[in-house]
Design a protein around this motif. Structure first.
Motif, short mmCIF file in Angstrom:
data_model
loop_
_atom_site.label_atom_id
_atom_site.label_comp_id
_atom_site.label_asym_id
_atom_site.label_seq_id
_atom_site.Cartn_x
_atom_site.Cartn_y
_atom_site.Cartn_z
N GLY A 1 1.68 -3.20 -14.25
CA GLY A 1 1.18 -2.87 -13.04
C GLY A 1 0.66 -1.62 -12.74
N GLN A 2 1.25 -0.85 -13.48
CA GLN A 2 0.64 0.61 -13.19
C GLN A 2 -0.70 0.93 -14.00
N LEU A 3 -1.12 -0.08 -14.55
CA LEU A 3 -2.46 0.08 -15.14
C LEU A 3 -3.36 0.02 -13.83
N PHE A 4 -3.04 -0.51 -12.85
CA PHE A 4 -3.94 -0.86 -11.74
C PHE A 4 -3.43 -0.05 -10.43
N THR A 5 -1.98 0.15 -10.41
CA THR A 5 -1.67 0.79 -8.91
C THR A 5 -2.29 2.33 -9.04
N GLY A 6 -2.05 3.02 -10.06
CA GLY A 6 -2.55 4.49 -10.36
C GLY A 6 -4.05 4.73 -9.78
N ALA A 7 -4.93 3.46 -10.23
CA ALA A 7 -6.23 3.67 -9.91
C ALA A 7 -6.38 3.15 -8.61
N LEU A 8 -5.73 2.27 -7.94
CA LEU A 8 -5.83 1.86 -6.86
C LEU A 8 -5.57 2.95 -5.66
N SER A 9 -4.47 3.82 -5.96
CA SER A 9 -4.27 4.99 -5.12
C SER A 9 -5.26 5.85 -5.05
N ASP A 10 -6.30 5.97 -5.96
CA ASP A 10 -7.24 6.94 -6.37
C ASP A 10 -8.69 6.24 -5.27
N ARG A 11 -8.32 5.00 -4.77
CA ARG A 11 -9.15 4.33 -4.10
C ARG A 11 -8.72 4.29 -2.49
N TRP A 12 -7.44 4.09 -2.45
CA TRP A 12 -6.83 3.52 -1.07
C TRP A 12 -5.82 4.78 -0.71
N GLY A 13 -5.72 5.63 -1.32
CA GLY A 13 -4.53 6.73 -1.05
C GLY A 13 -3.34 6.53 -1.50
N ARG A 14 -2.29 7.53 -1.41
CA ARG A 14 -0.97 7.31 -2.27
C ARG A 14 0.16 6.96 -1.05
N LYS A 15 0.28 7.34 0.04
CA LYS A 15 1.22 7.08 1.02
C LYS A 15 1.31 5.58 1.20
N ARG A 16 0.50 4.73 1.34
CA ARG A 16 0.67 3.16 1.86
C ARG A 16 1.41 2.65 0.83
N LEU A 17 0.75 2.94 -0.50
CA LEU A 17 1.12 2.02 -1.56
C LEU A 17 2.63 2.54 -1.80
N ILE A 18 2.98 3.86 -1.80
CA ILE A 18 4.52 4.24 -2.36
C ILE A 18 5.34 3.67 -1.00
N THR A 19 5.07 3.71 0.24
CA THR A 19 5.79 3.10 1.04
C THR A 19 6.11 1.56 1.04
N VAL A 20 4.86 0.86 0.67
CA VAL A 20 5.04 -0.59 0.27
C VAL A 20 6.11 -0.92 -0.79
N GLY A 21 5.68 0.05 -1.95
CA GLY A 21 6.51 -0.06 -3.13
C GLY A 21 7.80 0.10 -3.01
N MET A 22 8.44 0.93 -2.30
CA MET A 22 9.73 1.20 -1.91
C MET A 22 10.43 0.10 -1.12
N LEU A 23 9.88 -0.54 0.02
CA LEU A 23 10.44 -1.72 0.51
C LEU A 23 10.27 -2.68 -0.42
N THR A 24 9.48 -3.10 -1.15
CA THR A 24 9.26 -4.19 -2.05
C THR A 24 10.45 -4.19 -2.95
N GLN A 25 10.99 -2.95 -3.53
CA GLN A 25 11.95 -2.95 -4.41
C GLN A 25 13.25 -3.24 -3.68
N ALA A 26 13.35 -2.95 -2.44
CA ALA A 26 14.53 -3.20 -1.58
C ALA A 26 14.86 -4.64 -1.43
#
Length: 420
Positions: free
Chosen positions: A280-305
């Motif tokens: 997944g990191q092959l895609f999420t890191g590049a996605l953060s260059d396009r969409w930004g960091r904060k939203r993806l981190i927030t969604v990721g933490m809640l998905t883990q929960a």
């Protein structure tokens, strides 16, 4: 700077980091079963002593690795980390008691802190600002893919040949190859950092004006840990992410075994979570260059929960498999992007030390996870420990949503867009 100008070194660092991940992965499936079936340990807290030893040692070494990488260079620190790892597989193979296993994990923690931190720092040195998320995704994907494949391989080897010595011979091979590559082919990257520092431009909104190049060690530690909103939010999220990983490492195999799963089935589940995480990191890191960091981190933490909650509720291989995949996906949304946040905010002159402080807190999560999940499991059971970590992970995601600002800025953004 960038991928095209440094393709050979990027490729080499990716290969080396896969070997680093594999060195850690040799323990992932086998060691919890070894604790229970060979050493007959009683009590989850005592069983998790090896995770605690690893987490404390790796966290402290991460901090030192950042400082040493600036003082002595990246390559010497990387080579030293591999040399420290040489005795680890032999100690695990011949361990006559649990104390040997704990000692081996102290050395493994030093190895991981020196080698993994250094490859991350070197990757940031080479990447430049525009594609930092993508580069972090690639390097972290390599490490956790190596971990996942090794966890699965050692599960199959243990099912066929026994818990010792065969699974740990694979780790020994990784260490020898990694040391050879690091000594003979890896090159120093500090000149890239000096180049970026000379070309460094402040943000248009002035947010980082106080984060100049002449910060002391104490100021770097304070900003990364507490004062700077994005850096401190990333540090706490990193800690909670690895708190969850300490639980997964130490207790998931026992939870699955208690439900009657075979060793190979446990190995598949132990591998699925880091495999999805790694790929997944092959895609999420590049996605953060396009969409930004904060939203993806927030969604990721809640998905883990949410994934942890499903693991606590489930009792079959199929449902656990879905939950493990979700847990990996949530972690992939967080892990490389948190490092990209550190790279976005920290000045190139002290970025390696900021990475060390962040990784101090992040990998301190292993120790916190071992203590919290072990104590809760001993008192209320395995599933209660999973529920407790799910609640902590939810709170961490909410902290990111409230405290972190968007750190990735593009040339076409206005100053107003850069302000949270």
């Amino acid at each position: 700077m960038g991928l095209s100008a440094n393709l050979a070194q990027f490729s080499l660092l990716i290969a080396v980091n896969a070997l680093i991940g594999g060195t850690l992965g040799q323990e992932r499936t086998v060691l919890p079963l070894l604790a229970e079936r060979t050493f007959h340990l009683i009590g989850y807290t005592f069983l998790l002593t090896y995770v605690l030893a690893f987490g404390i040692t790796k966290a402290a070494t991460n901090y030192l690795a950042g400082h040493w990488a600036d003082r002595f260079g990246r390559k010497p620190v990387l080579v030293a980390g591999w040399l420290i790892a040489l005795p680890v597989p032999l100690m695990l193979i011949w361990a006559p008691n649990w104390g040997w296993v704990v000692a081996a994990n102290v050395l493994l923690g030093i190895n991981q802190g020196l080698t993994w931190s250094t490859t991350v720092i070197m990757n940031i040195d080479l990447a430049g600002a525009a594609r930092r998320g993508r580069m972090m995704g690639l390097i972290e994907a390599a490490g956790y893919s190596g971990l996942a494949l090794t966890a699965m391989a050692t599960g199959h080897l243990a099912a066929r040949y026994g818990l010792r010595p065969t699974p740990f011979l694979l780790g020994a091979a990784y260490i020898i190859v990694g040391l050879g590559l690091s000594v003979s082919v890896v090159r120093e990257t500090m000149e890239h950092t000096r180049l970026e520092a000379a070309q460094h431009k402040p943000r248009a909104d002035g947010r980082h004006d106080h984060l100049h190049a002449e910060l002391t060690h104490r100021q770097i530690f304070t900003h990364t840990s507490l004062r700077e909103p994005a850096l401190s939010a990333a540090s706490q999220a990193g800690l909670v992410n690895n708190l969850k990983d300490g639980l997964a490492w130490g207790l998931f195999p026992i939870l699955f075994a208690a439900a009657g799963l075979s060793v190979s089935g446990i190995g598949m589940l132990a591998a699925l979570y880091p495999a999805v995480w790694g790929i997944g990191q092959l895609f999420t890191g590049a996605l953060s260059d396009r969409w930004g960091r904060k939203r993806l981190i927030t969604v990721g933490m809640l998905t883990q929960a949410g994934a942890l909650s499903l693991i606590a509720l489930a009792d079959t291989f199929a449902v656990w498999g879905v939950a493990a995949a979700l847990l990996g996906a949530g972690t992939a949304l967080v892990y490389p992007i948190l490092l990209a946040v550190i790279g976005d905010v920290a000045h190139p002159a002290w970025r390696a030390r900021a990475v060390g402080v962040y990784r101090l807190w992040r990998d301190g999560g292993f120790a916190v996870g071992a203590i919290v999940s072990g104590l809760v499991a001993d008192r209320w059971g395995l599933r209660a420990a999973v529920w407790a970590v799910a609640a902590i992970t939810t709170a961490s995601g909410l902290i990111v949503a409230a405290r972190m600002y968007e750190t990735h800025t593009r040339p076409d953004q206005s100053a107003a867009e850069q302000t949270p």
